[in-house]
Design a protein around this motif. Sequence first.
Motif, short mmCIF file in Angstrom:
data_model
loop_
_atom_site.label_atom_id
_atom_site.label_comp_id
_atom_site.label_asym_id
_atom_site.label_seq_id
_atom_site.Cartn_x
_atom_site.Cartn_y
_atom_site.Cartn_z
N GLU A 52 26.17 53.67 32.84
CA GLU A 52 25.19 53.52 31.76
C GLU A 52 24.45 54.83 31.54
OE1 GLU A 52 21.52 50.50 30.54
OE2 GLU A 52 21.99 50.83 32.66
N ASN A 53 24.28 55.20 30.29
CA ASN A 53 23.47 56.36 29.93
C ASN A 53 22.16 55.88 29.34
OD1 ASN A 53 22.79 58.40 27.39
ND2 ASN A 53 23.28 59.45 29.29
N SER A 54 21.08 56.58 29.66
CA SER A 54 19.75 56.14 29.23
C SER A 54 19.56 56.24 27.72
CB SER A 54 18.67 56.96 29.93
OG SER A 54 18.83 58.35 29.68
N LEU A 55 20.37 57.05 27.03
CA LEU A 55 20.27 57.17 25.58
C LEU A 55 21.31 56.32 24.85
CD1 LEU A 55 19.72 61.02 25.09
CD2 LEU A 55 18.00 59.23 25.32
N GLU A 56 22.52 56.27 25.36
CA GLU A 56 23.62 55.64 24.64
C GLU A 56 24.04 54.28 25.20
OE1 GLU A 56 25.08 56.70 21.66
OE2 GLU A 56 23.20 57.80 21.82
N GLY A 57 23.41 53.85 26.31
CA GLY A 57 23.68 52.51 26.82
C GLY A 57 24.88 52.43 27.74
N SER A 58 25.41 51.22 27.89
CA SER A 58 26.44 50.93 28.88
C SER A 58 27.79 51.55 28.53
CB SER A 58 26.61 49.42 29.05
OG SER A 58 25.43 48.83 29.56
N VAL A 59 28.54 51.85 29.59
CA VAL A 59 29.93 52.27 29.45
C VAL A 59 30.77 51.01 29.63
CG1 VAL A 59 31.75 53.77 30.36
CG2 VAL A 59 29.36 54.55 30.39
N HIS A 60 31.22 50.44 28.53
CA HIS A 60 31.84 49.13 28.56
C HIS A 60 33.14 49.10 29.34
CE1 HIS A 60 29.44 48.35 24.62
NE2 HIS A 60 28.74 48.05 25.69
N ALA A 61 33.86 50.20 29.37
CA ALA A 61 35.14 50.24 30.09
C ALA A 61 34.94 49.96 31.57
CB ALA A 61 35.82 51.58 29.89
N THR A 62 33.82 50.40 32.13
CA THR A 62 33.56 50.16 33.56
C THR A 62 33.28 48.69 33.82
OG1 THR A 62 32.74 52.40 33.96
CG2 THR A 62 31.98 50.67 35.45
N ILE A 63 32.36 48.11 33.04
CA ILE A 63 32.01 46.69 33.24
C ILE A 63 33.23 45.80 33.01
CG2 ILE A 63 30.66 44.78 32.31
CD1 ILE A 63 29.03 46.62 34.02
N ASP A 64 33.95 46.02 31.93
CA ASP A 64 35.09 45.17 31.60
C ASP A 64 36.20 45.29 32.66
OD1 ASP A 64 33.68 44.47 29.38
OD2 ASP A 64 34.89 45.62 27.96
N SER A 65 36.44 46.50 33.15
CA SER A 65 37.48 46.69 34.17
C SER A 65 37.11 46.00 35.48
CB SER A 65 37.70 48.19 34.42
OG SER A 65 38.21 48.84 33.27
N LEU A 66 35.85 46.06 35.87
CA LEU A 66 35.43 45.40 37.10
C LEU A 66 35.46 43.88 36.96
CD1 LEU A 66 32.49 47.73 38.21
CD2 LEU A 66 34.68 47.42 39.36
N PHE A 67 35.16 43.39 35.77
CA PHE A 67 35.20 41.94 35.54
C PHE A 67 36.62 41.41 35.78
CE2 PHE A 67 35.81 38.29 32.65
CZ PHE A 67 34.83 37.44 33.16
N HIS A 68 37.62 42.18 35.42
CA HIS A 68 39.01 41.75 35.57
C HIS A 68 39.61 42.18 36.90
CE1 HIS A 68 39.22 40.14 31.53
NE2 HIS A 68 38.68 41.25 31.06
N ARG A 69 38.80 42.81 37.76
CA ARG A 69 39.27 43.17 39.11
C ARG A 69 38.23 42.68 40.12
NH1 ARG A 69 41.29 47.09 35.75
NH2 ARG A 69 43.49 47.56 36.13
N PRO A 70 38.18 41.36 40.34
CA PRO A 70 37.10 40.77 41.15
C PRO A 70 37.11 41.18 42.62
CG PRO A 70 38.78 39.13 40.62
CD PRO A 70 39.11 40.34 39.81
N GLY A 71 38.16 41.87 43.07
CA GLY A 71 38.18 42.28 44.46
C GLY A 71 37.39 43.54 44.76
N LEU A 72 36.92 44.24 43.73
CA LEU A 72 36.21 45.50 43.94
C LEU A 72 34.70 45.27 44.06
CD1 LEU A 72 38.15 47.82 41.46
CD2 LEU A 72 38.54 47.47 43.91
N GLN A 73 34.05 46.12 44.86
CA GLN A 73 32.62 46.00 45.11
C GLN A 73 31.91 47.32 44.86
OE1 GLN A 73 30.91 42.97 47.25
NE2 GLN A 73 32.25 42.37 45.57
N VAL A 74 30.67 47.24 44.44
CA VAL A 74 29.83 48.43 44.26
C VAL A 74 29.15 48.73 45.59
CG1 VAL A 74 27.91 49.46 43.01
CG2 VAL A 74 29.45 47.89 41.83
N VAL A 75 29.29 49.97 46.07
CA VAL A 75 28.69 50.34 47.36
C VAL A 75 27.51 51.31 47.20
CG1 VAL A 75 30.82 49.91 48.61
CG2 VAL A 75 30.38 52.21 47.72
N ARG A 76 27.40 51.91 46.03
CA ARG A 76 26.28 52.85 45.81
C ARG A 76 26.13 53.10 44.32
NH1 ARG A 76 23.30 56.29 48.70
NH2 ARG A 76 24.51 55.80 50.56
#
Length: 287
Positions: A52-76
């Motif tokens: 996400e950028n503070s001016l332009e908002g979310s990067v949809h490719a990241t959110i959508d890709s993680l939604f379809h890959r439920p085995g991945l986790q955010v560590v930082r």
Amino acid sequence: MKVGYLGPQRSFTYQAAGTSFATEDLVAYPSIPTCLKDLEAGFLDFGVVPLENSLEGSVHATIDSLFHRPGLQVVREIILPIKQQLLTAKERPLSEIRRVLSHPQALAQSQAFLEEYLPQAQLEAVASTTHAAQYVQTHPEEAVAAIASKDAAGHYGLTIAQQDIQDNAGNQTRFWVVARPDRMKQSFEPAVKQTLLLTLPSNQPGALYQVLQAFGWRKIDLSKIESRPLKTSLGEYFFVVDLVCDKDPLLIANAITEIQLLGATVQNLGAYPITLVAEKPREETGL
């Protein structure tokens, strides 16, 4: 250890990756989905992607890709100050610049500067800020400029025609470090935030309110809620919810259980610490 990131080298994601993996093998990827796909397949140990950028908002490719890959986790999460620079192959008046190349988000982040100082220039979107810098380096005879980072300017030997041209001095981008659960190591840093991806049981009145109420009556602070299309049919969404981890983790676990009992699907991306990268001192320059 291999760490994938949204490339190419010298991009802002490359800089973010270097803050956590300074001595690791960094592998550039042309897109976010390809990076996360290789991470899921086990070809990488970690992936670093913009969120996400503070001016332009979310990067949809990241959110959508993680939604379809439920085995991945955010560590930082890494928060990087984004300072956009106007780069040229040689010194020239701004009035002589006929084209400005950059990534679409960088162009949008610098819109006010471009409208005021380069109204005559044609704006061209390219794959990344680094690609823009590479083009200017290899076409020194053209009246073209790039919007990219100071790091890219130094690497490609370009002139900084104007510093810090982004519309907001506080411009920042959030990046996520992502891993498979079997690669995650225990962190002794306290978790600051937790992210859930929620799918409602049905499109019925009050469904979202009932889900949010599970957090509300427990006084769990939500720092963000955003909808994304499920890409199944018009009007169907999943929701991205960021929680502030300042309460007993058991409260959050109980809230998740209550939401699941309501029939919602919960994809827990995990609780994670945040690294805020310090801003480098500004070097003064004139127009």
